[in-house]
Design a protein around this motif. Structure first.
Motif, PDB file in Angstrom:
ATOM      1  N   GLU A   1       0.899  -1.240   0.013  1.00 52.73           N
ATOM      2  CA  GLU A   1       0.071   0.231   0.142  1.00 52.73           C
ATOM      3  C   GLU A   1       0.961   0.892   0.568  1.00 52.73           C
ATOM      4  O   GLU A   1       0.176   2.600  -0.271  1.00 52.73           O
ATOM      5  CB  GLU A   1      -1.084   0.008   1.389  1.00 52.73           C
ATOM      6  CG  GLU A   1      -1.733  -1.029   0.907  1.00 52.73           C
ATOM      7  CD  GLU A   1      -3.579  -0.822   2.188  1.00 52.73           C
ATOM      8  OE1 GLU A   1      -2.454  -0.449   2.642  1.00 52.73           O
ATOM      9  OE2 GLU A   1      -3.768  -1.986   2.705  1.00 52.73           O
ATOM     10  N   GLY A   2       2.351   0.859   0.225  1.00 47.75           N
ATOM     11  CA  GLY A   2       2.809   2.283  -0.034  1.00 47.75           C
ATOM     12  C   GLY A   2       2.911   2.983   1.085  1.00 47.75           C
ATOM     13  O   GLY A   2       3.890   4.359   0.404  1.00 47.75           O
ATOM     14  N   ILE A   3       2.563   2.278   2.560  1.00 47.29           N
ATOM     15  CA  ILE A   3       2.538   3.503   3.331  1.00 47.29           C
ATOM     16  C   ILE A   3       4.624   3.476   4.094  1.00 47.29           C
ATOM     17  O   ILE A   3       5.100   2.559   4.053  1.00 47.29           O
ATOM     18  CB  ILE A   3       2.237   3.065   4.177  1.00 47.29           C
ATOM     19  CG1 ILE A   3       0.281   2.589   4.155  1.00 47.29           C
ATOM     20  CG2 ILE A   3       1.879   3.252   5.935  1.00 47.29           C
ATOM     21  CD1 ILE A   3       0.098   1.317   5.500  1.00 47.29           C
ATOM     22  N   ASP A   4       4.374   4.711   4.649  1.00 48.17           N
ATOM     23  CA  ASP A   4       5.184   5.188   4.950  1.00 48.17           C
ATOM     24  C   ASP A   4       5.633   5.493   6.105  1.00 48.17           C
ATOM     25  O   ASP A   4       4.915   6.465   6.727  1.00 48.17           O
ATOM     26  CB  ASP A   4       6.704   6.499   4.209  1.00 48.17           C
ATOM     27  CG  ASP A   4       7.007   5.858   2.658  1.00 48.17           C
ATOM     28  OD1 ASP A   4       7.319   4.934   2.092  1.00 48.17           O
ATOM     29  OD2 ASP A   4       7.067   6.476   1.306  1.00 48.17           O
ATOM     30  N   ASP A   5       5.930   4.644   6.945  1.00 50.23           N
ATOM     31  CA  ASP A   5       6.112   5.239   8.154  1.00 50.23           C
ATOM     32  C   ASP A   5       7.064   4.534   9.373  1.00 50.23           C
ATOM     33  O   ASP A   5       7.071   2.883   9.830  1.00 50.23           O
ATOM     34  CB  ASP A   5       4.601   4.499   9.161  1.00 50.23           C
ATOM     35  CG  ASP A   5       4.522   5.037  10.559  1.00 50.23           C
ATOM     36  OD1 ASP A   5       5.285   4.806  11.321  1.00 50.23           O
ATOM     37  OD2 ASP A   5       3.388   5.277  10.806  1.00 50.23           O
ATOM     38  N   ASP A   6       8.093   4.441   9.106  1.00 47.50           N
ATOM     39  CA  ASP A   6       9.822   4.025   9.933  1.00 47.50           C
ATOM     40  C   ASP A   6       9.378   3.129  11.812  1.00 47.50           C
ATOM     41  O   ASP A   6       9.271   2.516  11.868  1.00 47.50           O
ATOM     42  CB  ASP A   6      10.704   5.212  10.494  1.00 47.50           C
ATOM     43  CG  ASP A   6      10.877   5.172   8.947  1.00 47.50           C
ATOM     44  OD1 ASP A   6      10.523   4.894   7.658  1.00 47.50           O
ATOM     45  OD2 ASP A   6      11.695   6.475   8.924  1.00 47.50           O
ATOM     46  N   TYR A   7       8.243   4.022  12.003  1.00 45.33           N
ATOM     47  CA  TYR A   7       8.109   3.418  13.633  1.00 45.33           C
ATOM     48  C   TYR A   7       7.414   2.112  13.457  1.00 45.33           C
ATOM     49  O   TYR A   7       7.386   1.305  14.421  1.00 45.33           O
ATOM     50  CB  TYR A   7       6.849   4.308  14.307  1.00 45.33           C
ATOM     51  CG  TYR A   7       6.959   4.088  14.956  1.00 45.33           C
ATOM     52  CD1 TYR A   7       7.625   3.938  16.761  1.00 45.33           C
ATOM     53  CD2 TYR A   7       5.850   3.107  15.684  1.00 45.33           C
ATOM     54  CE1 TYR A   7       7.256   3.788  18.153  1.00 45.33           C
ATOM     55  CE2 TYR A   7       5.749   3.056  16.905  1.00 45.33           C
ATOM     56  CZ  TYR A   7       5.672   2.508  18.193  1.00 45.33           C
ATOM     57  OH  TYR A   7       5.619   2.168  20.016  1.00 45.33           O
ATOM     58  N   TRP A   8       6.551   2.310  12.610  1.00 44.62           N
ATOM     59  CA  TRP A   8       5.519   1.005  12.519  1.00 44.62           C
ATOM     60  C   TRP A   8       6.438  -0.499  11.669  1.00 44.62           C
ATOM     61  O   TRP A   8       6.714  -1.148  12.188  1.00 44.62           O
ATOM     62  CB  TRP A   8       4.379   1.165  11.422  1.00 44.62           C
ATOM     63  CG  TRP A   8       3.682   0.159  11.641  1.00 44.62           C
ATOM     64  CD1 TRP A   8       3.378  -1.592  11.772  1.00 44.62           C
ATOM     65  CD2 TRP A   8       1.863   0.534  10.605  1.00 44.62           C
ATOM     66  NE1 TRP A   8       1.729  -1.512  11.833  1.00 44.62           N
ATOM     67  CE2 TRP A   8       0.955  -0.702  10.992  1.00 44.62           C
ATOM     68  CE3 TRP A   8       0.883   1.483  10.086  1.00 44.62           C
ATOM     69  CZ2 TRP A   8      -0.041  -0.916  10.912  1.00 44.62           C
ATOM     70  CZ3 TRP A   8      -0.335   1.512   9.897  1.00 44.62           C
ATOM     71  CH2 TRP A   8      -0.842   0.336  10.046  1.00 44.62           C
ATOM     72  N   PHE A   9       7.105  -0.063  10.498  1.00 41.06           N
ATOM     73  CA  PHE A   9       8.372  -1.013   9.659  1.00 41.06           C
ATOM     74  C   PHE A   9       9.590  -1.046  10.699  1.00 41.06           C
ATOM     75  O   PHE A   9       9.713  -2.179  11.277  1.00 41.06           O
ATOM     76  CB  PHE A   9       8.845  -0.160   8.847  1.00 41.06           C
ATOM     77  CG  PHE A   9       8.215  -0.479   7.195  1.00 41.06           C
ATOM     78  CD1 PHE A   9       8.435  -1.335   7.206  1.00 41.06           C
ATOM     79  CD2 PHE A   9       7.569   0.551   6.988  1.00 41.06           C
ATOM     80  CE1 PHE A   9       7.628  -1.783   5.837  1.00 41.06           C
ATOM     81  CE2 PHE A   9       6.946   0.825   5.505  1.00 41.06           C
ATOM     82  CZ  PHE A   9       6.667  -0.182   4.902  1.00 41.06           C
TER      83      PHE A   9
END
Length: 380
Positions: free
Chosen positions: A181-189
């Motif tokens: 989905e192209g989600i850029d969330d470093d914390y989540w990753f």
């Protein structure tokens, strides 16, 4: 006749099936000796093995949907299936069972001595393993099949291995969703990759330790009717353990690799590296030949030899062995050799076949049942 006394230390003493595939109700008792089930195709032999396989973590030897197991009968609806057993261990009888949940047919409940339990509890109670005709192409089929086969062997040494892998897969699916989905969330990753690295390091360690023990058992055994195998795991994390790394080293390697590979994985929309890509590599020891290049008969013999070696390595836990239509494709010499090895193990074995004569090497050391239309008739 064997020159030893057959004695299973732990075994399925009784089995009660209700609304289970071809069995409207089956109540049968066993005495710990090997169990032979013979009858025509479709009589219900494999159904009984499958029921026993569900007394362990996972979805059983067929890996079928739970709602598809229930006996089909238009006269009485709705129905729920259940498997109830008594496990004899020493002088104790432990009740263990599983079945569908009312109003939730896609879920199953597990109970041990009447109390809610989990797959890990099943694994602690019983070690169950199986060979089926579908595994005959294990060495030439997809790597995923070999991983599943070997991960079940790992359960005998590491009871939480199945749950660890399920947790790993859940985190991998969630990371895959972020990537797709192209989600850029470093914390989540970072959170997901930390979990993947922790679980991945544990999975690889269980595989490496199981492989070591299994190869030791294979090498220590004199050559017999079933060829010896050389086994290995093709995977980055497992190789690190082989080279002397500890769990912390492997964790840090996986975590760094996941973070570094995010751009590549984003383009692919999935996690391209990890323990979910590892492969079991098997070779014929004497011929120094990959199992996939051996003849069909040699592959079958290698698989049986590997299965027996694992059973010997776990003999202290009295593993329950399920062998579906294994004897049919062996010559008389190998059938006799298989029976000798199974009796020497001193553990409970369930074997199926269409012809009673396939099992004559047991010579009175087995319980024999004829299976006909959901019923069992003792023949010994």
């Amino acid at each position: 006749m064997p020159k030893f006394k057959f004695e299973a230390l732990k075994f399925v003493h009784s089995l009660l099936l209700t609304n289970y595939r071809s069995y409207e109700e089956l109540n049968i008792q066993f005495d710990g000796r090997p169990v032979v089930l013979f009858g025509e195709n479709g009589a219900g032999k494999t159904n009984l093995l499958e029921a026993i396989s569900l007394l362990s973590p996972g979805r059983g030897l067929r890996r079928t949907k739970l709602e598809d197991i229930v006996r089909r009968d238009d006269k009485i609806l709705p129905r729920l299936w259940s498997v109830a057993s008594e496990i004899k261990t020493g002088n104790d009888l432990i009740k263990a069972g599983t079945g569908q949940i009312q109003n939730a047919p896609r879920r199953r409940q597990i109970r041990i001595d009447g109390k809610p339990a989990s797959g890990v509890d099943f694994a602690a109670l019983l070690t169950v393993n199986w060979l089926t005709p579908e595994q005959d192409r294990l060495f030439v089929g997809p790597a995923a099949d070999r991983r599943k086969f070997f991960d079940r062997l790992c359960l005998a040494r590491c009871k939480s291995h199945g749950r660890t892998f399920l947790t790993y897969e859940k985190a991998r699916r969630e990371r895959g969703r972020l990537l797709a989905e192209g989600i850029d969330d470093d914390y989540w990753f970072d959170a997901l990759e930390t979990d993947l690295a922790k679980r991945g390091a544990k999975i690889a360690k269980a595989r490496f330790e199981t492989l070591q023990k299994l190869q030791e058992e294979i090498s220590a055994r004199p050559q017999g009717a079933f060829p010896k195998a050389v086994i290995g795991i093709e995977g980055e994390a497992e190789t690190l353990y082989q080279n002397g790394a500890d769990e912390r080293d492997v964790y840090e390697f996986i975590k760094a690799a996941l973070q570094r590979d995010r751009p590549i994985d984003k383009r692919a929309g999935r996690t391209l590296r990890g323990v979910h890509k590892s492969d079991l590599i098997v070779s014929h020891m004497d011929k120094n030949m990959p199992a996939k290049d051996c003849s069909t008969g040699e592959q079958k013999a290698l698989l049986i030899g590997l299965f027996l070696a694992h059973a010997r390595a776990q003999s202290a836990h009295s593993p329950i062995l399920l062998l579906d239509e294994v004897a049919a494709h062996l010559d008389e010499v190998r059938r006799a050799a298989l029976v000798d090895e199974l009796l020497e193990l001193g553990t409970q074995v369930f074997m199926t076949g269409t012809d009673k004569n396939l099992f004559k090497a047991f010579k009175g050391w087995a319980q024999i049942f004829k299976v006909t239309g959901g019923t069992l008739e003792a023949c010994d």
